[in-house]
Design a protein around this motif. Structure first.
Motif, short mmCIF file in Angstrom:
data_model
loop_
_atom_site.label_atom_id
_atom_site.label_comp_id
_atom_site.label_asym_id
_atom_site.label_seq_id
_atom_site.Cartn_x
_atom_site.Cartn_y
_atom_site.Cartn_z
N GLN A 91 -13.52 7.69 -10.87
CA GLN A 91 -13.08 8.43 -9.70
C GLN A 91 -11.64 8.91 -9.77
O GLN A 91 -11.21 9.70 -8.93
N ASN A 92 -10.89 8.43 -10.72
CA ASN A 92 -9.46 8.70 -10.77
C ASN A 92 -9.01 9.05 -12.18
O ASN A 92 -9.76 8.87 -13.14
N LYS B 69 -4.09 4.99 0.22
CA LYS B 69 -5.11 5.15 -0.82
C LYS B 69 -4.88 4.24 -2.02
O LYS B 69 -5.81 3.95 -2.77
N ILE B 70 -3.64 3.81 -2.23
CA ILE B 70 -3.32 2.92 -3.34
C ILE B 70 -2.94 1.55 -2.79
O ILE B 70 -2.14 1.45 -1.86
N ARG C 190 -7.21 2.16 -6.40
CA ARG C 190 -6.98 3.48 -5.81
C ARG C 190 -8.30 4.05 -5.31
O ARG C 190 -9.29 4.05 -6.06
N ASN C 191 -8.31 4.49 -4.07
CA ASN C 191 -9.52 5.03 -3.45
C ASN C 191 -10.70 4.08 -3.57
O ASN C 191 -11.84 4.49 -3.81
N GLY C 192 -10.42 2.79 -3.45
CA GLY C 192 -11.47 1.79 -3.50
C GLY C 192 -11.94 1.42 -4.89
O GLY C 192 -12.80 0.55 -5.05
N ASP D 244 -0.06 6.72 2.28
CA ASP D 244 -1.33 7.27 2.76
C ASP D 244 -2.46 6.25 2.72
O ASP D 244 -3.59 6.55 3.11
N LYS E 205 0.83 -1.19 0.00
CA LYS E 205 0.00 0.00 0.00
C LYS E 205 0.87 1.25 0.00
O LYS E 205 2.00 1.24 0.48
N SER E 206 0.33 2.32 -0.54
CA SER E 206 1.02 3.60 -0.51
C SER E 206 1.06 4.11 0.93
O SER E 206 0.27 3.68 1.77
N ASP F 249 2.34 7.77 -2.78
CA ASP F 249 1.02 8.37 -2.60
C ASP F 249 0.40 8.78 -3.93
O ASP F 249 -0.83 8.85 -4.03
N ASP F 250 1.24 9.04 -4.93
CA ASP F 250 0.71 9.52 -6.21
C ASP F 250 0.95 8.56 -7.36
O ASP F 250 0.86 8.94 -8.53
#
Length: 225
Positions: free
Chosen positions: A204-205, A34-35, A53-55, A32, A29-30, A129-130
């Motif tokens: 969403q991404n 999120k990934i 990413r973000n679910g 943060d 996982k990242s 994170d990105d």
């Protein structure tokens, strides 16, 4: 890291999400959270990866495939896993900012190719994170006197028919200059020759497929399946 004198092609495809019986490797996982990158390996097959990413599922299980002139290296047995985390500051040159934060979590998977040439192969994945980065490494002590990449058939299996912008250059000996036109993922054909980056949007991404840190290595192009 990789030696090649010709173009490299990777496959972009819309692939259905199906149940898998492959053994899962340590979760990645990242920083943060999120990934999430899931790595799986079944029997003597290729290493597989997927990205959320973000679910939202971005990349469904996709194979990591590289063929050397010296032998097939994508299929093999497990040889161990190493995890690592980094949180450093790097100095920048010729930029407005003097430093940048370099924070990521990393998983390195060792495979022992069935061909025995080379004896070992390392796949390293990093989650920032990105974004997500991956590469393969043939160790210096893996028994190869030469290293020549015949083809790279790594997959980027899209979870849906994403809308993208891309430049279908049509050939690899080009100036890399042209229009990045809108294209649905389903219309990226097998005979395509898409230059990088390929930029796509999901519900969403948004994401881009790109490459970096090349040394004596031909440019990557994308095609459909």
């Amino acid at each position: 890291m990789k030696n090649i004198r010709r173009a490299v092609l990777a496959a972009v495809a819309i692939m259905p999400i199906a149940a898998t019986h492959a053994a899962e490797l340590p979760a990645l996982k990242s920083p943060d959270g999120k990934i999430a990158v899931t790595l799986t390996h079944e029997g003597a097959g290729p290493l597989m990866y997927s990205i959320v990413r973000n679910g939202e599922q971005i990349i469904v299980p996709s194979a990591l495939r590289v063929r050397l002139a010296e032998g097939e290296i994508s299929f093999g047995s497990d040889g161990g896993v190493i995890t690592y985390s980094s949180n450093n500051t790097r100095k920048l040159v010729a930029t407005k900012a003097a430093t940048a934060r370099d924070q990521y979590n990393e998983v390195t998977v060792t495979l022992k190719p069935q061909s025995g040439t080379p004896s070992t192969l390392l796949w390293t994945f990093r989650a920032y994170d990105d974004g997500v980065a991956f590469r393969y490494v043939v160790p210096a002590n893996a028994g190869l006197k030469t290293l020549s990449v015949r083809n790279e058939e790594t997959e980027f299996g899209f979870a849906a028919d994403f809308g993208c912008h891309g430049f279908n250059v049509g050939r690899f000996d080009s100036s890399h200059e042209g229009e990045f036109d809108p294209v649905k993922a389903s219309l990226i054909r097998e005979h395509g020759f898409y230059d990088l980056p390929l930029v796509c949007r999901t519900n969403q991404n948004a994401f881009a497929i790109a490459e970096a840190n090349l040394v004596d290595y031909g440019g990557l192009y994308l095609r459909g399946r």
